[in-house]
Design a protein around this motif. Structure first.
Motif, mmCIF file in Angstrom:
data_model
loop_
_atom_site.group_PDB
_atom_site.id
_atom_site.type_symbol
_atom_site.label_atom_id
_atom_site.label_comp_id
_atom_site.label_asym_id
_atom_site.label_seq_id
_atom_site.Cartn_x
_atom_site.Cartn_y
_atom_site.Cartn_z
ATOM 1 N N SER A 1 -7.415 -18.816 1.051
ATOM 2 C CA SER A 1 -8.134 -17.579 0.743
ATOM 3 C C SER A 1 -7.713 -16.460 1.693
ATOM 4 O O SER A 1 -7.417 -16.693 2.868
ATOM 5 N N LEU A 2 -7.699 -15.259 1.152
ATOM 6 C CA LEU A 2 -7.347 -14.084 1.955
ATOM 7 C C LEU A 2 -8.540 -13.613 2.770
ATOM 8 O O LEU A 2 -9.672 -13.656 2.305
ATOM 9 N N ASP A 3 -8.259 -13.173 4.005
ATOM 10 C CA ASP A 3 -9.329 -12.527 4.751
ATOM 11 C C ASP A 3 -9.494 -11.108 4.170
ATOM 12 O O ASP A 3 -8.587 -10.533 3.608
ATOM 13 N N LYS A 4 -10.681 -10.591 4.296
ATOM 14 C CA LYS A 4 -11.001 -9.308 3.662
ATOM 15 C C LYS A 4 -10.956 -8.163 4.675
ATOM 16 O O LYS A 4 -11.791 -7.267 4.660
ATOM 17 N N THR A 5 -9.971 -8.221 5.569
ATOM 18 C CA THR A 5 -9.839 -7.162 6.563
ATOM 19 C C THR A 5 -9.585 -5.825 5.883
ATOM 20 O O THR A 5 -8.710 -5.705 5.025
ATOM 21 N N ILE A 6 -10.357 -4.844 6.246
ATOM 22 C CA ILE A 6 -10.158 -3.490 5.716
ATOM 23 C C ILE A 6 -9.635 -2.619 6.856
ATOM 24 O O ILE A 6 -10.277 -2.504 7.900
ATOM 25 N N PRO A 7 -8.453 -2.036 6.680
ATOM 26 C CA PRO A 7 -7.921 -1.198 7.764
ATOM 27 C C PRO A 7 -8.774 0.042 7.979
ATOM 28 O O PRO A 7 -9.464 0.492 7.048
ATOM 29 N N PRO A 8 -8.762 0.589 9.195
ATOM 30 C CA PRO A 8 -9.520 1.821 9.466
ATOM 31 C C PRO A 8 -9.129 2.940 8.500
ATOM 32 O O PRO A 8 -8.036 2.940 7.929
ATOM 33 N N LYS A 9 -10.019 3.908 8.347
ATOM 34 C CA LYS A 9 -9.826 4.955 7.330
ATOM 35 C C LYS A 9 -8.620 5.842 7.609
ATOM 36 O O LYS A 9 -8.168 6.580 6.727
ATOM 37 N N GLU A 10 -8.075 5.769 8.832
ATOM 38 C CA GLU A 10 -6.878 6.577 9.138
ATOM 39 C C GLU A 10 -5.643 6.082 8.383
ATOM 40 O O GLU A 10 -4.639 6.791 8.289
ATOM 41 N N TYR A 11 -5.721 4.855 7.856
ATOM 42 C CA TYR A 11 -4.589 4.284 7.117
ATOM 43 C C TYR A 11 -4.723 4.638 5.633
ATOM 44 O O TYR A 11 -5.770 4.436 5.030
ATOM 45 N N GLU A 12 -3.624 5.141 5.057
ATOM 46 C CA GLU A 12 -3.632 5.521 3.641
ATOM 47 C C GLU A 12 -2.508 4.781 2.914
ATOM 48 O O GLU A 12 -1.345 4.806 3.348
ATOM 49 N N VAL B 1 3.935 3.586 8.581
ATOM 50 C CA VAL B 1 3.921 2.523 9.593
ATOM 51 C C VAL B 1 4.145 1.140 8.969
ATOM 52 O O VAL B 1 4.372 0.155 9.673
ATOM 53 N N SER B 2 4.091 1.048 7.636
ATOM 54 C CA SER B 2 4.276 -0.235 6.962
ATOM 55 C C SER B 2 4.785 0.022 5.548
ATOM 56 O O SER B 2 4.369 0.997 4.904
ATOM 57 N N THR B 3 5.688 -0.849 5.072
ATOM 58 C CA THR B 3 6.229 -0.662 3.727
ATOM 59 C C THR B 3 6.751 -1.968 3.152
ATOM 60 O O THR B 3 7.057 -2.914 3.888
ATOM 61 N N ALA C 1 8.243 -4.425 6.096
ATOM 62 C CA ALA C 1 8.359 -4.019 7.496
ATOM 63 C C ALA C 1 7.094 -3.307 7.946
ATOM 64 O O ALA C 1 6.588 -2.422 7.246
ATOM 65 N N THR C 2 6.582 -3.711 9.106
ATOM 66 C CA THR C 2 5.416 -3.061 9.710
ATOM 67 C C THR C 2 5.676 -2.873 11.194
ATOM 68 O O THR C 2 6.154 -3.798 11.862
ATOM 69 N N LYS D 1 -2.125 -5.757 13.007
ATOM 70 C CA LYS D 1 -3.368 -6.540 13.095
ATOM 71 C C LYS D 1 -4.328 -6.297 11.938
ATOM 72 O O LYS D 1 -5.371 -6.934 11.859
ATOM 73 N N TYR D 2 -3.974 -5.398 11.021
ATOM 74 C CA TYR D 2 -4.929 -5.036 9.967
ATOM 75 C C TYR D 2 -4.571 -5.611 8.596
ATOM 76 O O TYR D 2 -5.190 -5.249 7.596
ATOM 77 N N GLY D 3 -3.554 -6.459 8.519
ATOM 78 C CA GLY D 3 -3.185 -7.052 7.225
ATOM 79 C C GLY D 3 -2.640 -6.049 6.227
ATOM 80 O O GLY D 3 -2.835 -6.187 5.013
ATOM 81 N N LEU D 4 -1.938 -5.030 6.718
ATOM 82 C CA LEU D 4 -1.428 -3.978 5.832
ATOM 83 C C LEU D 4 -0.453 -4.529 4.791
ATOM 84 O O LEU D 4 -0.480 -4.121 3.623
ATOM 85 N N MET D 5 0.411 -5.484 5.214
ATOM 86 C CA MET D 5 1.443 -5.980 4.313
ATOM 87 C C MET D 5 0.832 -6.684 3.100
ATOM 88 O O MET D 5 1.305 -6.517 1.967
ATOM 89 N N LYS D 6 -0.213 -7.466 3.309
ATOM 90 C CA LYS D 6 -0.851 -8.150 2.182
ATOM 91 C C LYS D 6 -1.383 -7.138 1.167
ATOM 92 O O LYS D 6 -1.269 -7.331 -0.043
ATOM 93 N N LEU D 7 -1.948 -6.039 1.659
ATOM 94 C CA LEU D 7 -2.495 -5.019 0.759
ATOM 95 C C LEU D 7 -1.383 -4.306 -0.010
ATOM 96 O O LEU D 7 -1.522 -4.006 -1.197
#
Length: 284
Positions: free
Chosen positions: A121-132, A185-187, A205-206, A212-218
């Motif tokens: 199962s995936l963790d439901k980490t939500i990155p801070p609002k500064e990340y778009e 910062v991630s793509t 790449a991140t 630490k925010y799981g950006l790549m999975k999103l």
């Protein structure tokens, strides 16, 4: 030797094949073929000798499995439903003793075993609002290129070149990015095969300080959503076999391990093995 990769179409009376010549990684890949398999293997082997390549990879059909075995190839990976619903068997043949030598195989086997012990199962980490999260366009190619230079000392395709990224976009590759304070910062990207209706999720790449925010999975989930909307259900990704984080992320996104390419390409800082992961997006 010219280090620029190129595609060659060989059209003879008894066969046709599409070859990807990759001098930087000292390999040739047969991306498509039809006709007399034995004759085309002889011709492709001539290309290997002519260009002093060390590895030959073929995306084979199930019907030709034994033909490739008899010709001295070894199966390395499978992509379920690659050819409009039929499986692709990736076969390889090595042409130098050094390219066949490997010190990391057992370590990489153990890593796969440990990844399969993780919770799927995936963790439901939500990155801070500064990340778009957004889709990239040609205006982003310089920034994307700079990011790839920063993350990868060596990369198997020329992503350090903005013109190359622009060309891939024109050819149909989709890029999604996360920005932080307006900077990428991630793509990751989805390289689409429109004819066979499959896509490779790649070029992940991140920047280290944003991992630490799981950006790549999103990003990968957003790419999957766009692929499904375009009727593409065969998704696969090839990850560095020594990268626990990327392999674990793919497993937790629902991908299944389908084999390993030995000494496949120059990436990060050396020649590395690469793991194949596959997902049927129709089941999502």
């Amino acid at each position: 030797m010219n280090q620029t990769a190129s595609t060659i179409y060989v059209n003879e009376a008894n066969y046709y094949c599409e070859l990807y010549l990759d001098p930087f990684n000292k390999r040739i890949r047969v991306d498509d073929y039809r006709g007399n398999t034995k004759l085309l293997l002889e011709r492709v082997t001539e290309f290997v000798t002519q260009h002093q390549m060390e590895k030959l990879i073929i995306k084979g059909r199930s019907e030709d499995f034994l033909t490739f075995i008899e010709a001295g190839f070894q199966p390395e990976a499978i992509v379920d439903r690659y050819f409009l619903g039929s499986d692709a068997h990736f076969f390889s043949k090595f042409f130098s003793p050094e390219r066949k030598r490997n010190d990391h195989w057992i370590t990489e086997d153990r890593m796969i075993q440990s990844i399969y012990q993780l919770s799927p199962s995936l963790d439901k980490t939500i990155p801070p609002k500064e990340y778009e999260l957004k889709k990239a366009d040609e205006n982003s190619v310089d920034e994307l290129s700079a990011l790839y230079k920063q993350v990868f000392q060596i990369y198997p395709t020329p992503l350090h070149n903005p013109d190359y990224i622009k060309k891939t976009m024109k050819d149909g590759t989709i890029y999604y990015v996360f920005t932080y304070q307006g900077k990428i910062v991630s793509t990751a990207s989805a390289e689409i095969n429109a004819y066979y209706k499959n896509a490779e999720l790649t070029d992940c790449a991140t920047l280290t300080e944003h991992r630490k925010y799981g950006l790549m999975k999103l990003i990968l989930q957003e790419l999957e959503k766009e692929l499904r909307n375009n009727g593409i259900f065969c998704a696969y990704s090839i990850a560095r076999a020594l990268s626990f984080g990327m392999n674990a992320a793919l497993f937790q996104l629902g991908y299944s391990y389908r084999g390993r390419f030995m000494n496949n390409c120059y990436i990060y800082d050396k020649l590395e093995d690469m793991n194949m992961w596959v997902k049927n997006l129709a089941n999502c």
